[in-house]
Scaffold this motif. Structure first.
Motif, PDB file in Angstrom:
ATOM      1  N   SER A  42       0.750  -1.267  -0.060  1.00 45.10           N
ATOM      2  CA  SER A  42       0.377  -0.087  -0.289  1.00 45.10           C
ATOM      3  C   SER A  42       0.873   1.064  -0.027  1.00 45.10           C
ATOM      4  O   SER A  42       2.049   1.355   0.842  1.00 45.10           O
ATOM      5  CB  SER A  42      -0.913  -0.114   1.405  1.00 45.10           C
ATOM      6  N   LYS A  43       1.206   2.151  -0.989  1.00 47.28           N
ATOM      7  CA  LYS A  43       1.713   2.674  -1.144  1.00 47.28           C
ATOM      8  C   LYS A  43       1.091   4.818  -0.082  1.00 47.28           C
ATOM      9  O   LYS A  43       1.689   5.013   0.104  1.00 47.28           O
ATOM     10  CB  LYS A  43       2.130   3.989  -2.357  1.00 47.28           C
ATOM     11  N   ASP A  44      -0.545   4.540  -0.017  1.00 48.98           N
ATOM     12  CA  ASP A  44      -0.665   5.730   1.066  1.00 48.98           C
ATOM     13  C   ASP A  44      -1.257   5.098   1.794  1.00 48.98           C
ATOM     14  O   ASP A  44      -2.091   5.763   2.435  1.00 48.98           O
ATOM     15  CB  ASP A  44      -1.921   6.240   0.171  1.00 48.98           C
ATOM     16  N   GLY A  45      -1.214   3.787   2.497  1.00 52.73           N
ATOM     17  CA  GLY A  45      -1.593   3.398   3.581  1.00 52.73           C
ATOM     18  C   GLY A  45      -2.807   3.477   3.775  1.00 52.73           C
ATOM     19  O   GLY A  45      -4.207   3.066   4.933  1.00 52.73           O
ATOM     20  N   LYS A  46      -3.909   3.509   2.818  1.00 52.82           N
ATOM     21  CA  LYS A  46      -5.876   3.424   2.778  1.00 52.82           C
ATOM     22  C   LYS A  46      -6.305   3.196   1.581  1.00 52.82           C
ATOM     23  O   LYS A  46      -7.412   2.075   1.891  1.00 52.82           O
ATOM     24  CB  LYS A  46      -5.540   5.049   2.420  1.00 52.82           C
ATOM     25  N   LYS A  47      -5.304   2.274   0.673  1.00 47.80           N
ATOM     26  CA  LYS A  47      -6.071   1.139  -0.370  1.00 47.80           C
ATOM     27  C   LYS A  47      -4.598   0.806  -0.478  1.00 47.80           C
ATOM     28  O   LYS A  47      -3.508   0.483  -0.115  1.00 47.80           O
ATOM     29  CB  LYS A  47      -6.039   1.788  -1.645  1.00 47.80           C
ATOM     30  N   LEU A  48      -4.943  -0.575  -1.124  1.00 55.20           N
ATOM     31  CA  LEU A  48      -4.403  -2.052  -0.889  1.00 55.20           C
ATOM     32  C   LEU A  48      -3.685  -1.697  -2.854  1.00 55.20           C
ATOM     33  O   LEU A  48      -4.973  -2.720  -3.840  1.00 55.20           O
ATOM     34  CB  LEU A  48      -4.662  -3.238  -1.299  1.00 55.20           C
ATOM     35  N   ASP A  49      -2.647  -2.111  -3.239  1.00 52.53           N
ATOM     36  CA  ASP A  49      -2.358  -1.718  -4.287  1.00 52.53           C
ATOM     37  C   ASP A  49      -1.672  -3.173  -5.012  1.00 52.53           C
ATOM     38  O   ASP A  49      -1.592  -3.172  -6.514  1.00 52.53           O
ATOM     39  CB  ASP A  49      -1.043  -0.788  -4.621  1.00 52.53           C
ATOM     40  N   TYR A  50      -1.515  -4.089  -3.965  1.00 47.01           N
ATOM     41  CA  TYR A  50      -1.159  -5.541  -4.409  1.00 47.01           C
ATOM     42  C   TYR A  50      -1.365  -6.260  -2.873  1.00 47.01           C
ATOM     43  O   TYR A  50      -1.688  -5.974  -2.047  1.00 47.01           O
ATOM     44  CB  TYR A  50       0.261  -5.114  -3.802  1.00 47.01           C
ATOM     45  N   ILE A  51      -2.195  -7.090  -3.456  1.00 43.02           N
ATOM     46  CA  ILE A  51      -2.921  -8.492  -2.112  1.00 43.02           C
ATOM     47  C   ILE A  51      -2.186  -9.675  -1.807  1.00 43.02           C
ATOM     48  O   ILE A  51      -2.037 -10.294  -3.343  1.00 43.02           O
ATOM     49  CB  ILE A  51      -4.669  -8.744  -2.594  1.00 43.02           C
ATOM     50  N   PRO A  52      -1.010  -9.795  -1.035  1.00 40.50           N
ATOM     51  CA  PRO A  52       0.235 -10.882  -1.286  1.00 40.50           C
ATOM     52  C   PRO A  52      -0.608 -12.456  -1.083  1.00 40.50           C
ATOM     53  O   PRO A  52      -0.115 -12.978  -1.041  1.00 40.50           O
ATOM     54  CB  PRO A  52       0.967 -10.926  -0.350  1.00 40.50           C
ATOM     55  N   PHE A  53      -1.782 -12.311  -0.750  1.00 37.59           N
ATOM     56  CA  PHE A  53      -2.912 -13.560  -0.067  1.00 37.59           C
ATOM     57  C   PHE A  53      -2.918 -13.538  -1.858  1.00 37.59           C
ATOM     58  O   PHE A  53      -4.759 -13.303  -2.120  1.00 37.59           O
ATOM     59  CB  PHE A  53      -3.328 -13.725   0.361  1.00 37.59           C
ATOM     60  N   PRO A  54      -2.619 -14.582  -2.442  1.00 38.31           N
ATOM     61  CA  PRO A  54      -3.704 -15.129  -3.970  1.00 38.31           C
ATOM     62  C   PRO A  54      -4.863 -15.442  -3.904  1.00 38.31           C
ATOM     63  O   PRO A  54      -5.207 -14.555  -5.064  1.00 38.31           O
ATOM     64  CB  PRO A  54      -2.840 -15.867  -4.736  1.00 38.31           C
ATOM     65  N   GLU A  55      -5.161 -16.372  -3.107  1.00 34.31           N
ATOM     66  CA  GLU A  55      -6.761 -15.923  -2.685  1.00 34.31           C
ATOM     67  C   GLU A  55      -7.381 -15.403  -2.383  1.00 34.31           C
ATOM     68  O   GLU A  55      -8.705 -15.426  -3.040  1.00 34.31           O
ATOM     69  CB  GLU A  55      -6.558 -17.466  -1.540  1.00 34.31           C
ATOM     70  N   THR A  56      -6.352 -14.599  -1.548  1.00 35.09           N
ATOM     71  CA  THR A  56      -8.167 -13.659  -1.287  1.00 35.09           C
ATOM     72  C   THR A  56      -7.798 -12.500  -2.143  1.00 35.09           C
ATOM     73  O   THR A  56      -8.799 -11.430  -2.671  1.00 35.09           O
ATOM     74  CB  THR A  56      -7.475 -12.132  -0.333  1.00 35.09           C
TER      75      THR A  56
END
Length: 182
Positions: free
Chosen positions: A147-161
């Motif tokens: 997360s670049k801004d701490g408010k939205k995710l740019d990448y989710i590290p769990f592929p299932e999620t």
């Protein structure tokens, strides 16, 4: 003669459209358990179409669904979450098999979604937390890698999620398309 052909084609297209819409609503994206979905989504101020999207994604409307991780029922609630939700919503007692009861399961799922919505303002975060846990989502938000801004995710590290978020959002778009007009 030309007008007649165009008219027949238009009528056929209209019939096809309404037939496909009926099939989609009836069999592919149904509005099942409407009494409970409506009641508890209103009680917990959750969009009922989001609730249906989660149910579609989690169990495909199979109330006896049981995951390999022991999540149960329509909204695939874990025993620990059910016990916690049961206390929070004022249930006198909780047994894990109660999660197979559609009324209880949908009530707890709506309560949990509302709880996540109060914790996270972004729908993607709510959906990711429903699947991967709010603790993980908080960790990801604090990590500049995710997360670049701490408010939205740019990448989710769990592929299932990540797949889960995409699937719920796709289902949600379809539910809004099919039912928002009603």
């Amino acid at each position: 003669m030309k007008f007649r052909r165009i008219l027949i084609i238009l009528i056929a297209l209209v019939i096809t459209y309404f037939s496909l819409t009926f099939i989609m609503k009836e069999y592919v994206f149904p509005y099942k358990y409407s009494e409970y979905v409506e009641k508890f989504s209103e009680e917990y101020d959750i969009d009922p179409l989001l609730v249906l999207s989660v149910i579609k994604t989690e169990s495909d409307f199979k109330e006896d669904a049981l995951s390999i991780r022991e999540a149960k029922g329509l909204m695939q609630i874990m025993d620990k979450t059910g016990e916690w939700a049961g206390k929070e919503i004022g249930m006198n007692y909780f047994l894990p098999n109660m999660l197979f009861d559609p009324k209880i399961n949908i009530r707890m799922g709506c309560w949990y979604l509302a709880n996540l919505e109060s914790e996270f303002t972004d729908l993607d975060l709510v959906i990711a937390a429903y699947n991967g846990g709010s603790g993980h989502v908080k960790e990801w938000l604090e990590n500049k890698e995710y997360s670049k801004d701490g408010k939205k995710l740019d990448y989710i590290p769990f592929p299932e999620t990540k797949k889960y978020v995409d699937k719920v959002k796709t289902n949600y778009s379809i539910y809004k398309y099919l039912y928002s007009k009603d």
